[in-house]
Design an enzyme around this catalytic site. Structure first.
Site: not given
Ligand code: NAD
Ligand code: UDP
Length: 319
Positions: A33, A58, A94, A147, A151, A177, A188
């Site tokens: 992490d 990273d 990332t 994002y 993804k 979640t 969130r």
């Protein structure tokens, strides 16, 4: 004998639960992490287990792990819109470079790799509920696309490594979640509403609160991920993992206010652009392929566990 398992993003909300469960099952866990949204406080409990090792790294850089790995879970990526939009270029790096580096490691080790994909690949869906066959409705140039498209590209890399190199990939599309270990500053909706309610501050509803989400308790997700990892080598997914109980954001605010006996009022703010109107998983495939997996924790029960967690966090802060 236990396996040696790499968890990227292991100090994040979901990663910390996954590491804990894998350790409990007797495995050795390497937790990688870069602490972007990870919480160093979560390290304490995990690192008391001798089978746990933390690596501050990273994923956009090639991963220097020489020891043999049996499995990899790739979770490294900020998941809250507030965080992934702060440095969108880095979010794409990332998602995509990170995926390449992790896939290369899986290829070298000839081991299974599970990719934590997302319901965001469906964008603002036109099909409801969302099945895995739905190709999605993403605004390619919008503020969420770093994002969403990151993804989506990660999923396509997984499938190309599978077809081109025979890499054993598993893709799960995770729907909203929640649970303990979310950061109180995560941004969130569940963590925002609970923290606001416990502090008797205004509850910030974006838009008029008619948009829907379907919230899954973290324990149900972890069970689904573990089952997915153990499926046959040629089963790649993608598989939706989520709770099909759909509610509006306003109903969620009211429920959290009730459960916390809060004095908070509902405060309506601007709706961010491209915020999906409806989201709900079709989990037929997960039931079929993951040994009849389905969520066990009702929203009300999961919220109570999460409220208890945040109460403790806020109480620790004041002493
Ligand atoms: P989180 O932000 O709590 O955890 C993400 C972790 O990844 C953090 O510990 C962060 O420090 C780490 N990280 C970020 N960028 C990194 C990098 N470049 N290198 C190494 N580590 C990095 O988020 P989460 O909710 O635990 O989500 C975990 C994964 O699950 C993410 O990949 C996310 O996209 C996916 N997911 C989560 C949800 C959800 O509702 N929580 C829904 C869909 C998908
Ligand atoms: N949301 C809200 N108030 C908040 C945070 C979020 O009304 O303080 C809304 C947000 O606009 C979205 C939903 O809650 O419609 C879920 O947001 P979150 O950031 O948790 O996840 P995502 O949008 O990625 O599903």
């Amino acid at each position: 004998m236990g396996k040696r398992i790499l968890v990227t993003g292991g100090l994040g909300f979901i990663g910390s639960h996954l590491c804990k469960r894998l350790l409990k099952e007797g495995h050795q866990v390497v937790c990688l992490d870069n602490l972007l949204t990870g919480q160093i406080d979560l390290l304490g409990e995990l690192s008391s287990d001798l089978n746990f090792r933390f690596m501050n790294w990273d994923v956009v850089n090639p991963i220097p792990i020489e020891e043999a790995l049996d499995e990899i879970y790739n979770l490294a990526c900020p998941a809250s819109p507030v965080h992934y939009q702060r440095d969108p270029v880095k979010t794409t790096q990332t998602s995509v470079l990170g995926m390449l580096n992790v896939l290369n490691l899986a290829r070298k080790n000839r081991c299974r790799i599970l990719q934590a994909s997302t319901s965001e690949v469906y964008g603002n869906p036109m099909e409801h509920p969302q099945r895995e066959s739905y190709c999605g409705h993403v605004n390619i140039i919008g503020i969420r696309s770093c994002y969403d498209e990151g993804k989506r590209c990660a999923e396509s890399l997984c499938m190309d490594y599978h077809r081109q190199y025979g890499t054993k990939v598993k893709i799960v599309r995770i729907f909203n979640t929640y649970g303990p270990n979310m950061s109180k500053d995560d941004g969130r909706v569940i963590s925002n509403f609970i923290v606001q309610a416990l502090r008797n501050e205004d509850i910030t509803i974006y838009g008029i609160g008619e948009q829907t989400r379907s919230f899954q308790y973290v324990d149900d997700l972890i069970e689904g991920m573990l089952r997915m990892m153990q499926t046959a080598d040629d089963f790649t997914g993608p598989v939706n993992l989520g709770n099909p109980h759909e509610i509006t954001i306003r109903q969620l605010a009211q429920e959290i206010t009730r459960l916390t006996s809060s004095q908070s009022s509902l405060y309506y703010c601007a709706l961010p652009s491209d915020d999906p109107c409806r989201r709900c998983p079709d989990i037929t495939l997960a039931r079929k392929e993951l040994d009849n997996w389905c969520p066990k924790v009702e929203l009300n029960e999961g919220l109570q566990h999460t409220i208890a967690y945040f109460k403790q966090i806020l109480c620790d802060e004041t002493v």
